[in-house]
Write a protein that holds these residues in place. Structure first.
Motif, PDB file in Angstrom:
ATOM      1  N   SER A 126      52.207  10.695 -26.016  1.00  0.00           N
ATOM      2  CA  SER A 126      53.637  10.541 -25.711  1.00  0.00           C
ATOM      3  C   SER A 126      54.410  10.238 -26.992  1.00  0.00           C
ATOM      4  O   SER A 126      53.831   9.845 -28.004  1.00  0.00           O
ATOM      5  CB  SER A 126      53.811   9.374 -24.716  1.00  0.00           C
ATOM      6  OG  SER A 126      55.171   9.121 -24.437  1.00  0.00           O
ATOM      7  N   ALA A 164      46.612  12.245 -20.580  1.00  0.00           N
ATOM      8  CA  ALA A 164      47.750  12.175 -21.507  1.00  0.00           C
ATOM      9  C   ALA A 164      47.390  12.819 -22.842  1.00  0.00           C
ATOM     10  O   ALA A 164      48.180  13.561 -23.432  1.00  0.00           O
ATOM     11  CB  ALA A 164      48.160  10.714 -21.716  1.00  0.00           C
ATOM     12  N   THR A 166      62.249   7.937 -27.118  1.00  0.00           N
ATOM     13  CA  THR A 166      60.942   8.169 -26.487  1.00  0.00           C
ATOM     14  C   THR A 166      60.952   7.519 -25.100  1.00  0.00           C
ATOM     15  O   THR A 166      61.867   6.745 -24.775  1.00  0.00           O
ATOM     16  CB  THR A 166      59.811   7.508 -27.306  1.00  0.00           C
ATOM     17  OG1 THR A 166      59.951   6.085 -27.165  1.00  0.00           O
ATOM     18  CG2 THR A 166      59.838   7.898 -28.771  1.00  0.00           C
ATOM     19  N   ARG A 190      52.736  11.642 -30.050  1.00  0.00           N
ATOM     20  CA  ARG A 190      52.656  13.099 -29.833  1.00  0.00           C
ATOM     21  C   ARG A 190      53.260  13.858 -31.016  1.00  0.00           C
ATOM     22  O   ARG A 190      52.687  14.832 -31.494  1.00  0.00           O
ATOM     23  CB  ARG A 190      53.374  13.475 -28.536  1.00  0.00           C
ATOM     24  CG  ARG A 190      53.485  14.984 -28.340  1.00  0.00           C
ATOM     25  CD  ARG A 190      54.022  15.354 -26.981  1.00  0.00           C
ATOM     26  NE  ARG A 190      53.059  15.020 -25.954  1.00  0.00           N
ATOM     27  CZ  ARG A 190      53.338  14.913 -24.656  1.00  0.00           C
ATOM     28  NH1 ARG A 190      54.565  15.116 -24.239  1.00  0.00           N
ATOM     29  NH2 ARG A 190      52.397  14.621 -23.784  1.00  0.00           N
TER      30      ARG A 190
END
Ligand SMILES: NC(=O)c1ccc[n+]([C@@H]2O[C@H](COP(=O)([O-])OP(=O)(O)OC[C@H]3O[C@@H](n4cnc5c(N)ncnc54)[C@H](O)[C@@H]3O)[C@@H](O)[C@H]2O)c1
Length: 258
Positions: free
Chosen positions: A24, A50, A201, A28
């Motif tokens: 995430s 994830a 985010t 990421r």
């Protein structure tokens, strides 16, 4: 995002880079930029799902891998490090300690769970992963050069209302970085940290609109950061282009907290 853009020369070709919390946000984006720079990326997150989500987004044919790793749990960390080494044929030599959580409350209302949640993931997790990473790299061969970037926070320097446990954990990341930098430099592992400002985010989205607006008023550039703007600095700190940087804390904040 800019991760798909080509650059004139890749700075991390042939390197294996492990990112915690890679599923995430900033993690990421780090995976994407490191892959663009030629690294083989080991995407880790608390759930394999994830990590796999990010894996599917990575450019290049470097055979990136996804591995589950709960940074709070020594056994999970050591198993993930071994799995990364088995799958890649060598241990990672680059590490981004990015996994983090944000639980907040005024100090008088902070309970033990809230305190411990921030400390366990943001600080103890960083210790466990750093130790496992450095041990596996040093056991592999004395000539292995390494680099670590820790993701702290500008709030670890300035403090912030209602975030005593989060800011304490991030202040700890800053001083842990400097101690590790001093201890590991002689073993050819450079350690630095990045202090992000408010960055767009899912973590930032978990705060109230009022809190975000209050923060935004204090940002010189008048906007939140983009995850890839952090990731570009992380990639630089992992590369030999920053070979004389050790124990640095680089603020990437749009001017917040200057
Ligand atoms: N977004 C911001 O404004 C901001 C500002 C300063 C610092 N940071 C720091 O940047 C880092 C990344 O945050 P983000 O904004 O991308 O948040 P995010 O919530 O988008 O991502 C955090 C990631 O960490 C993972 N994670 C949580 N607990 C974990 C555990 N126990 N083991 C492994 N992974 C775990 C999550 O699954 C998630 O993928 C964090 O360390 C955060 O404190 C963020």
């Amino acid at each position: 995002m800019s991760a798909s853009a080509t650059t004139s020369s890749c700075t991390l070709t042939g390197k294996i880079a492990l990112v915690t919390g890679g599923g995430s946000g900033i993690g990421r984006a780090c995976c994407q930029v490191l892959a663009r720079e030629g690294a083989r990326v080991v995407v880790t997150d608390v759930t394999l799902q994830a990590a796999k989500h990010t894996l599917a987004l990575l450019p290049g044919g470097q055979q990136h891998v996804a591995v589950a790793m709960d940074v709070r749990d020594r056994r999970s960390v050591e198993a993930a490090m071994k799995s990364a080494q088995d799958q890649c044929g060598a241990p990672p030599s680059l590490l981004v300690n990015n996994a983090g959580v944000l639980a907040f409350a005024p100090v008088l209302e902070t309970n033990d769970d809230t305190w411990q949640k921030n400390i366990d993931v943001n600080l103890t997790g960083l210790f466990l992963v750093t130790q496992a990473f450095a041990r596996s790299l040093l056991e592999y061969g004395k000539d292995s050069k390494g680099a670590i970037v820790n993701i702290a926070s500008i709030l670890g320097k300035t403090g912030s209302l209602e975030m005593s446990s989060y800011t304490a954990s991030k202040g700890g990341v800053i001083t842990f970085t400097k101690t590790c930098a001093a201890e590991l430099a002689s073993k050819a592992i450079r350690v630095n940290c990045v202090l992000p400002g408010l960055t767009d985010t899912p973590m930032l989205a978990s705060t109230s609109e009022e809190m975000r607006e209050n923060f935004k008023r204090l940002i010189t550039l008048g906007r939140f950061g983009r995850p890839e703007e952090l990731a570009e600095v992380v990639a630089f700190l992992l590369s030999e282009r920053s070979s004389y940087m050790v124990g640095s804390c680089v603020e990437v904040t749009g001017g917040y907290g200057m």
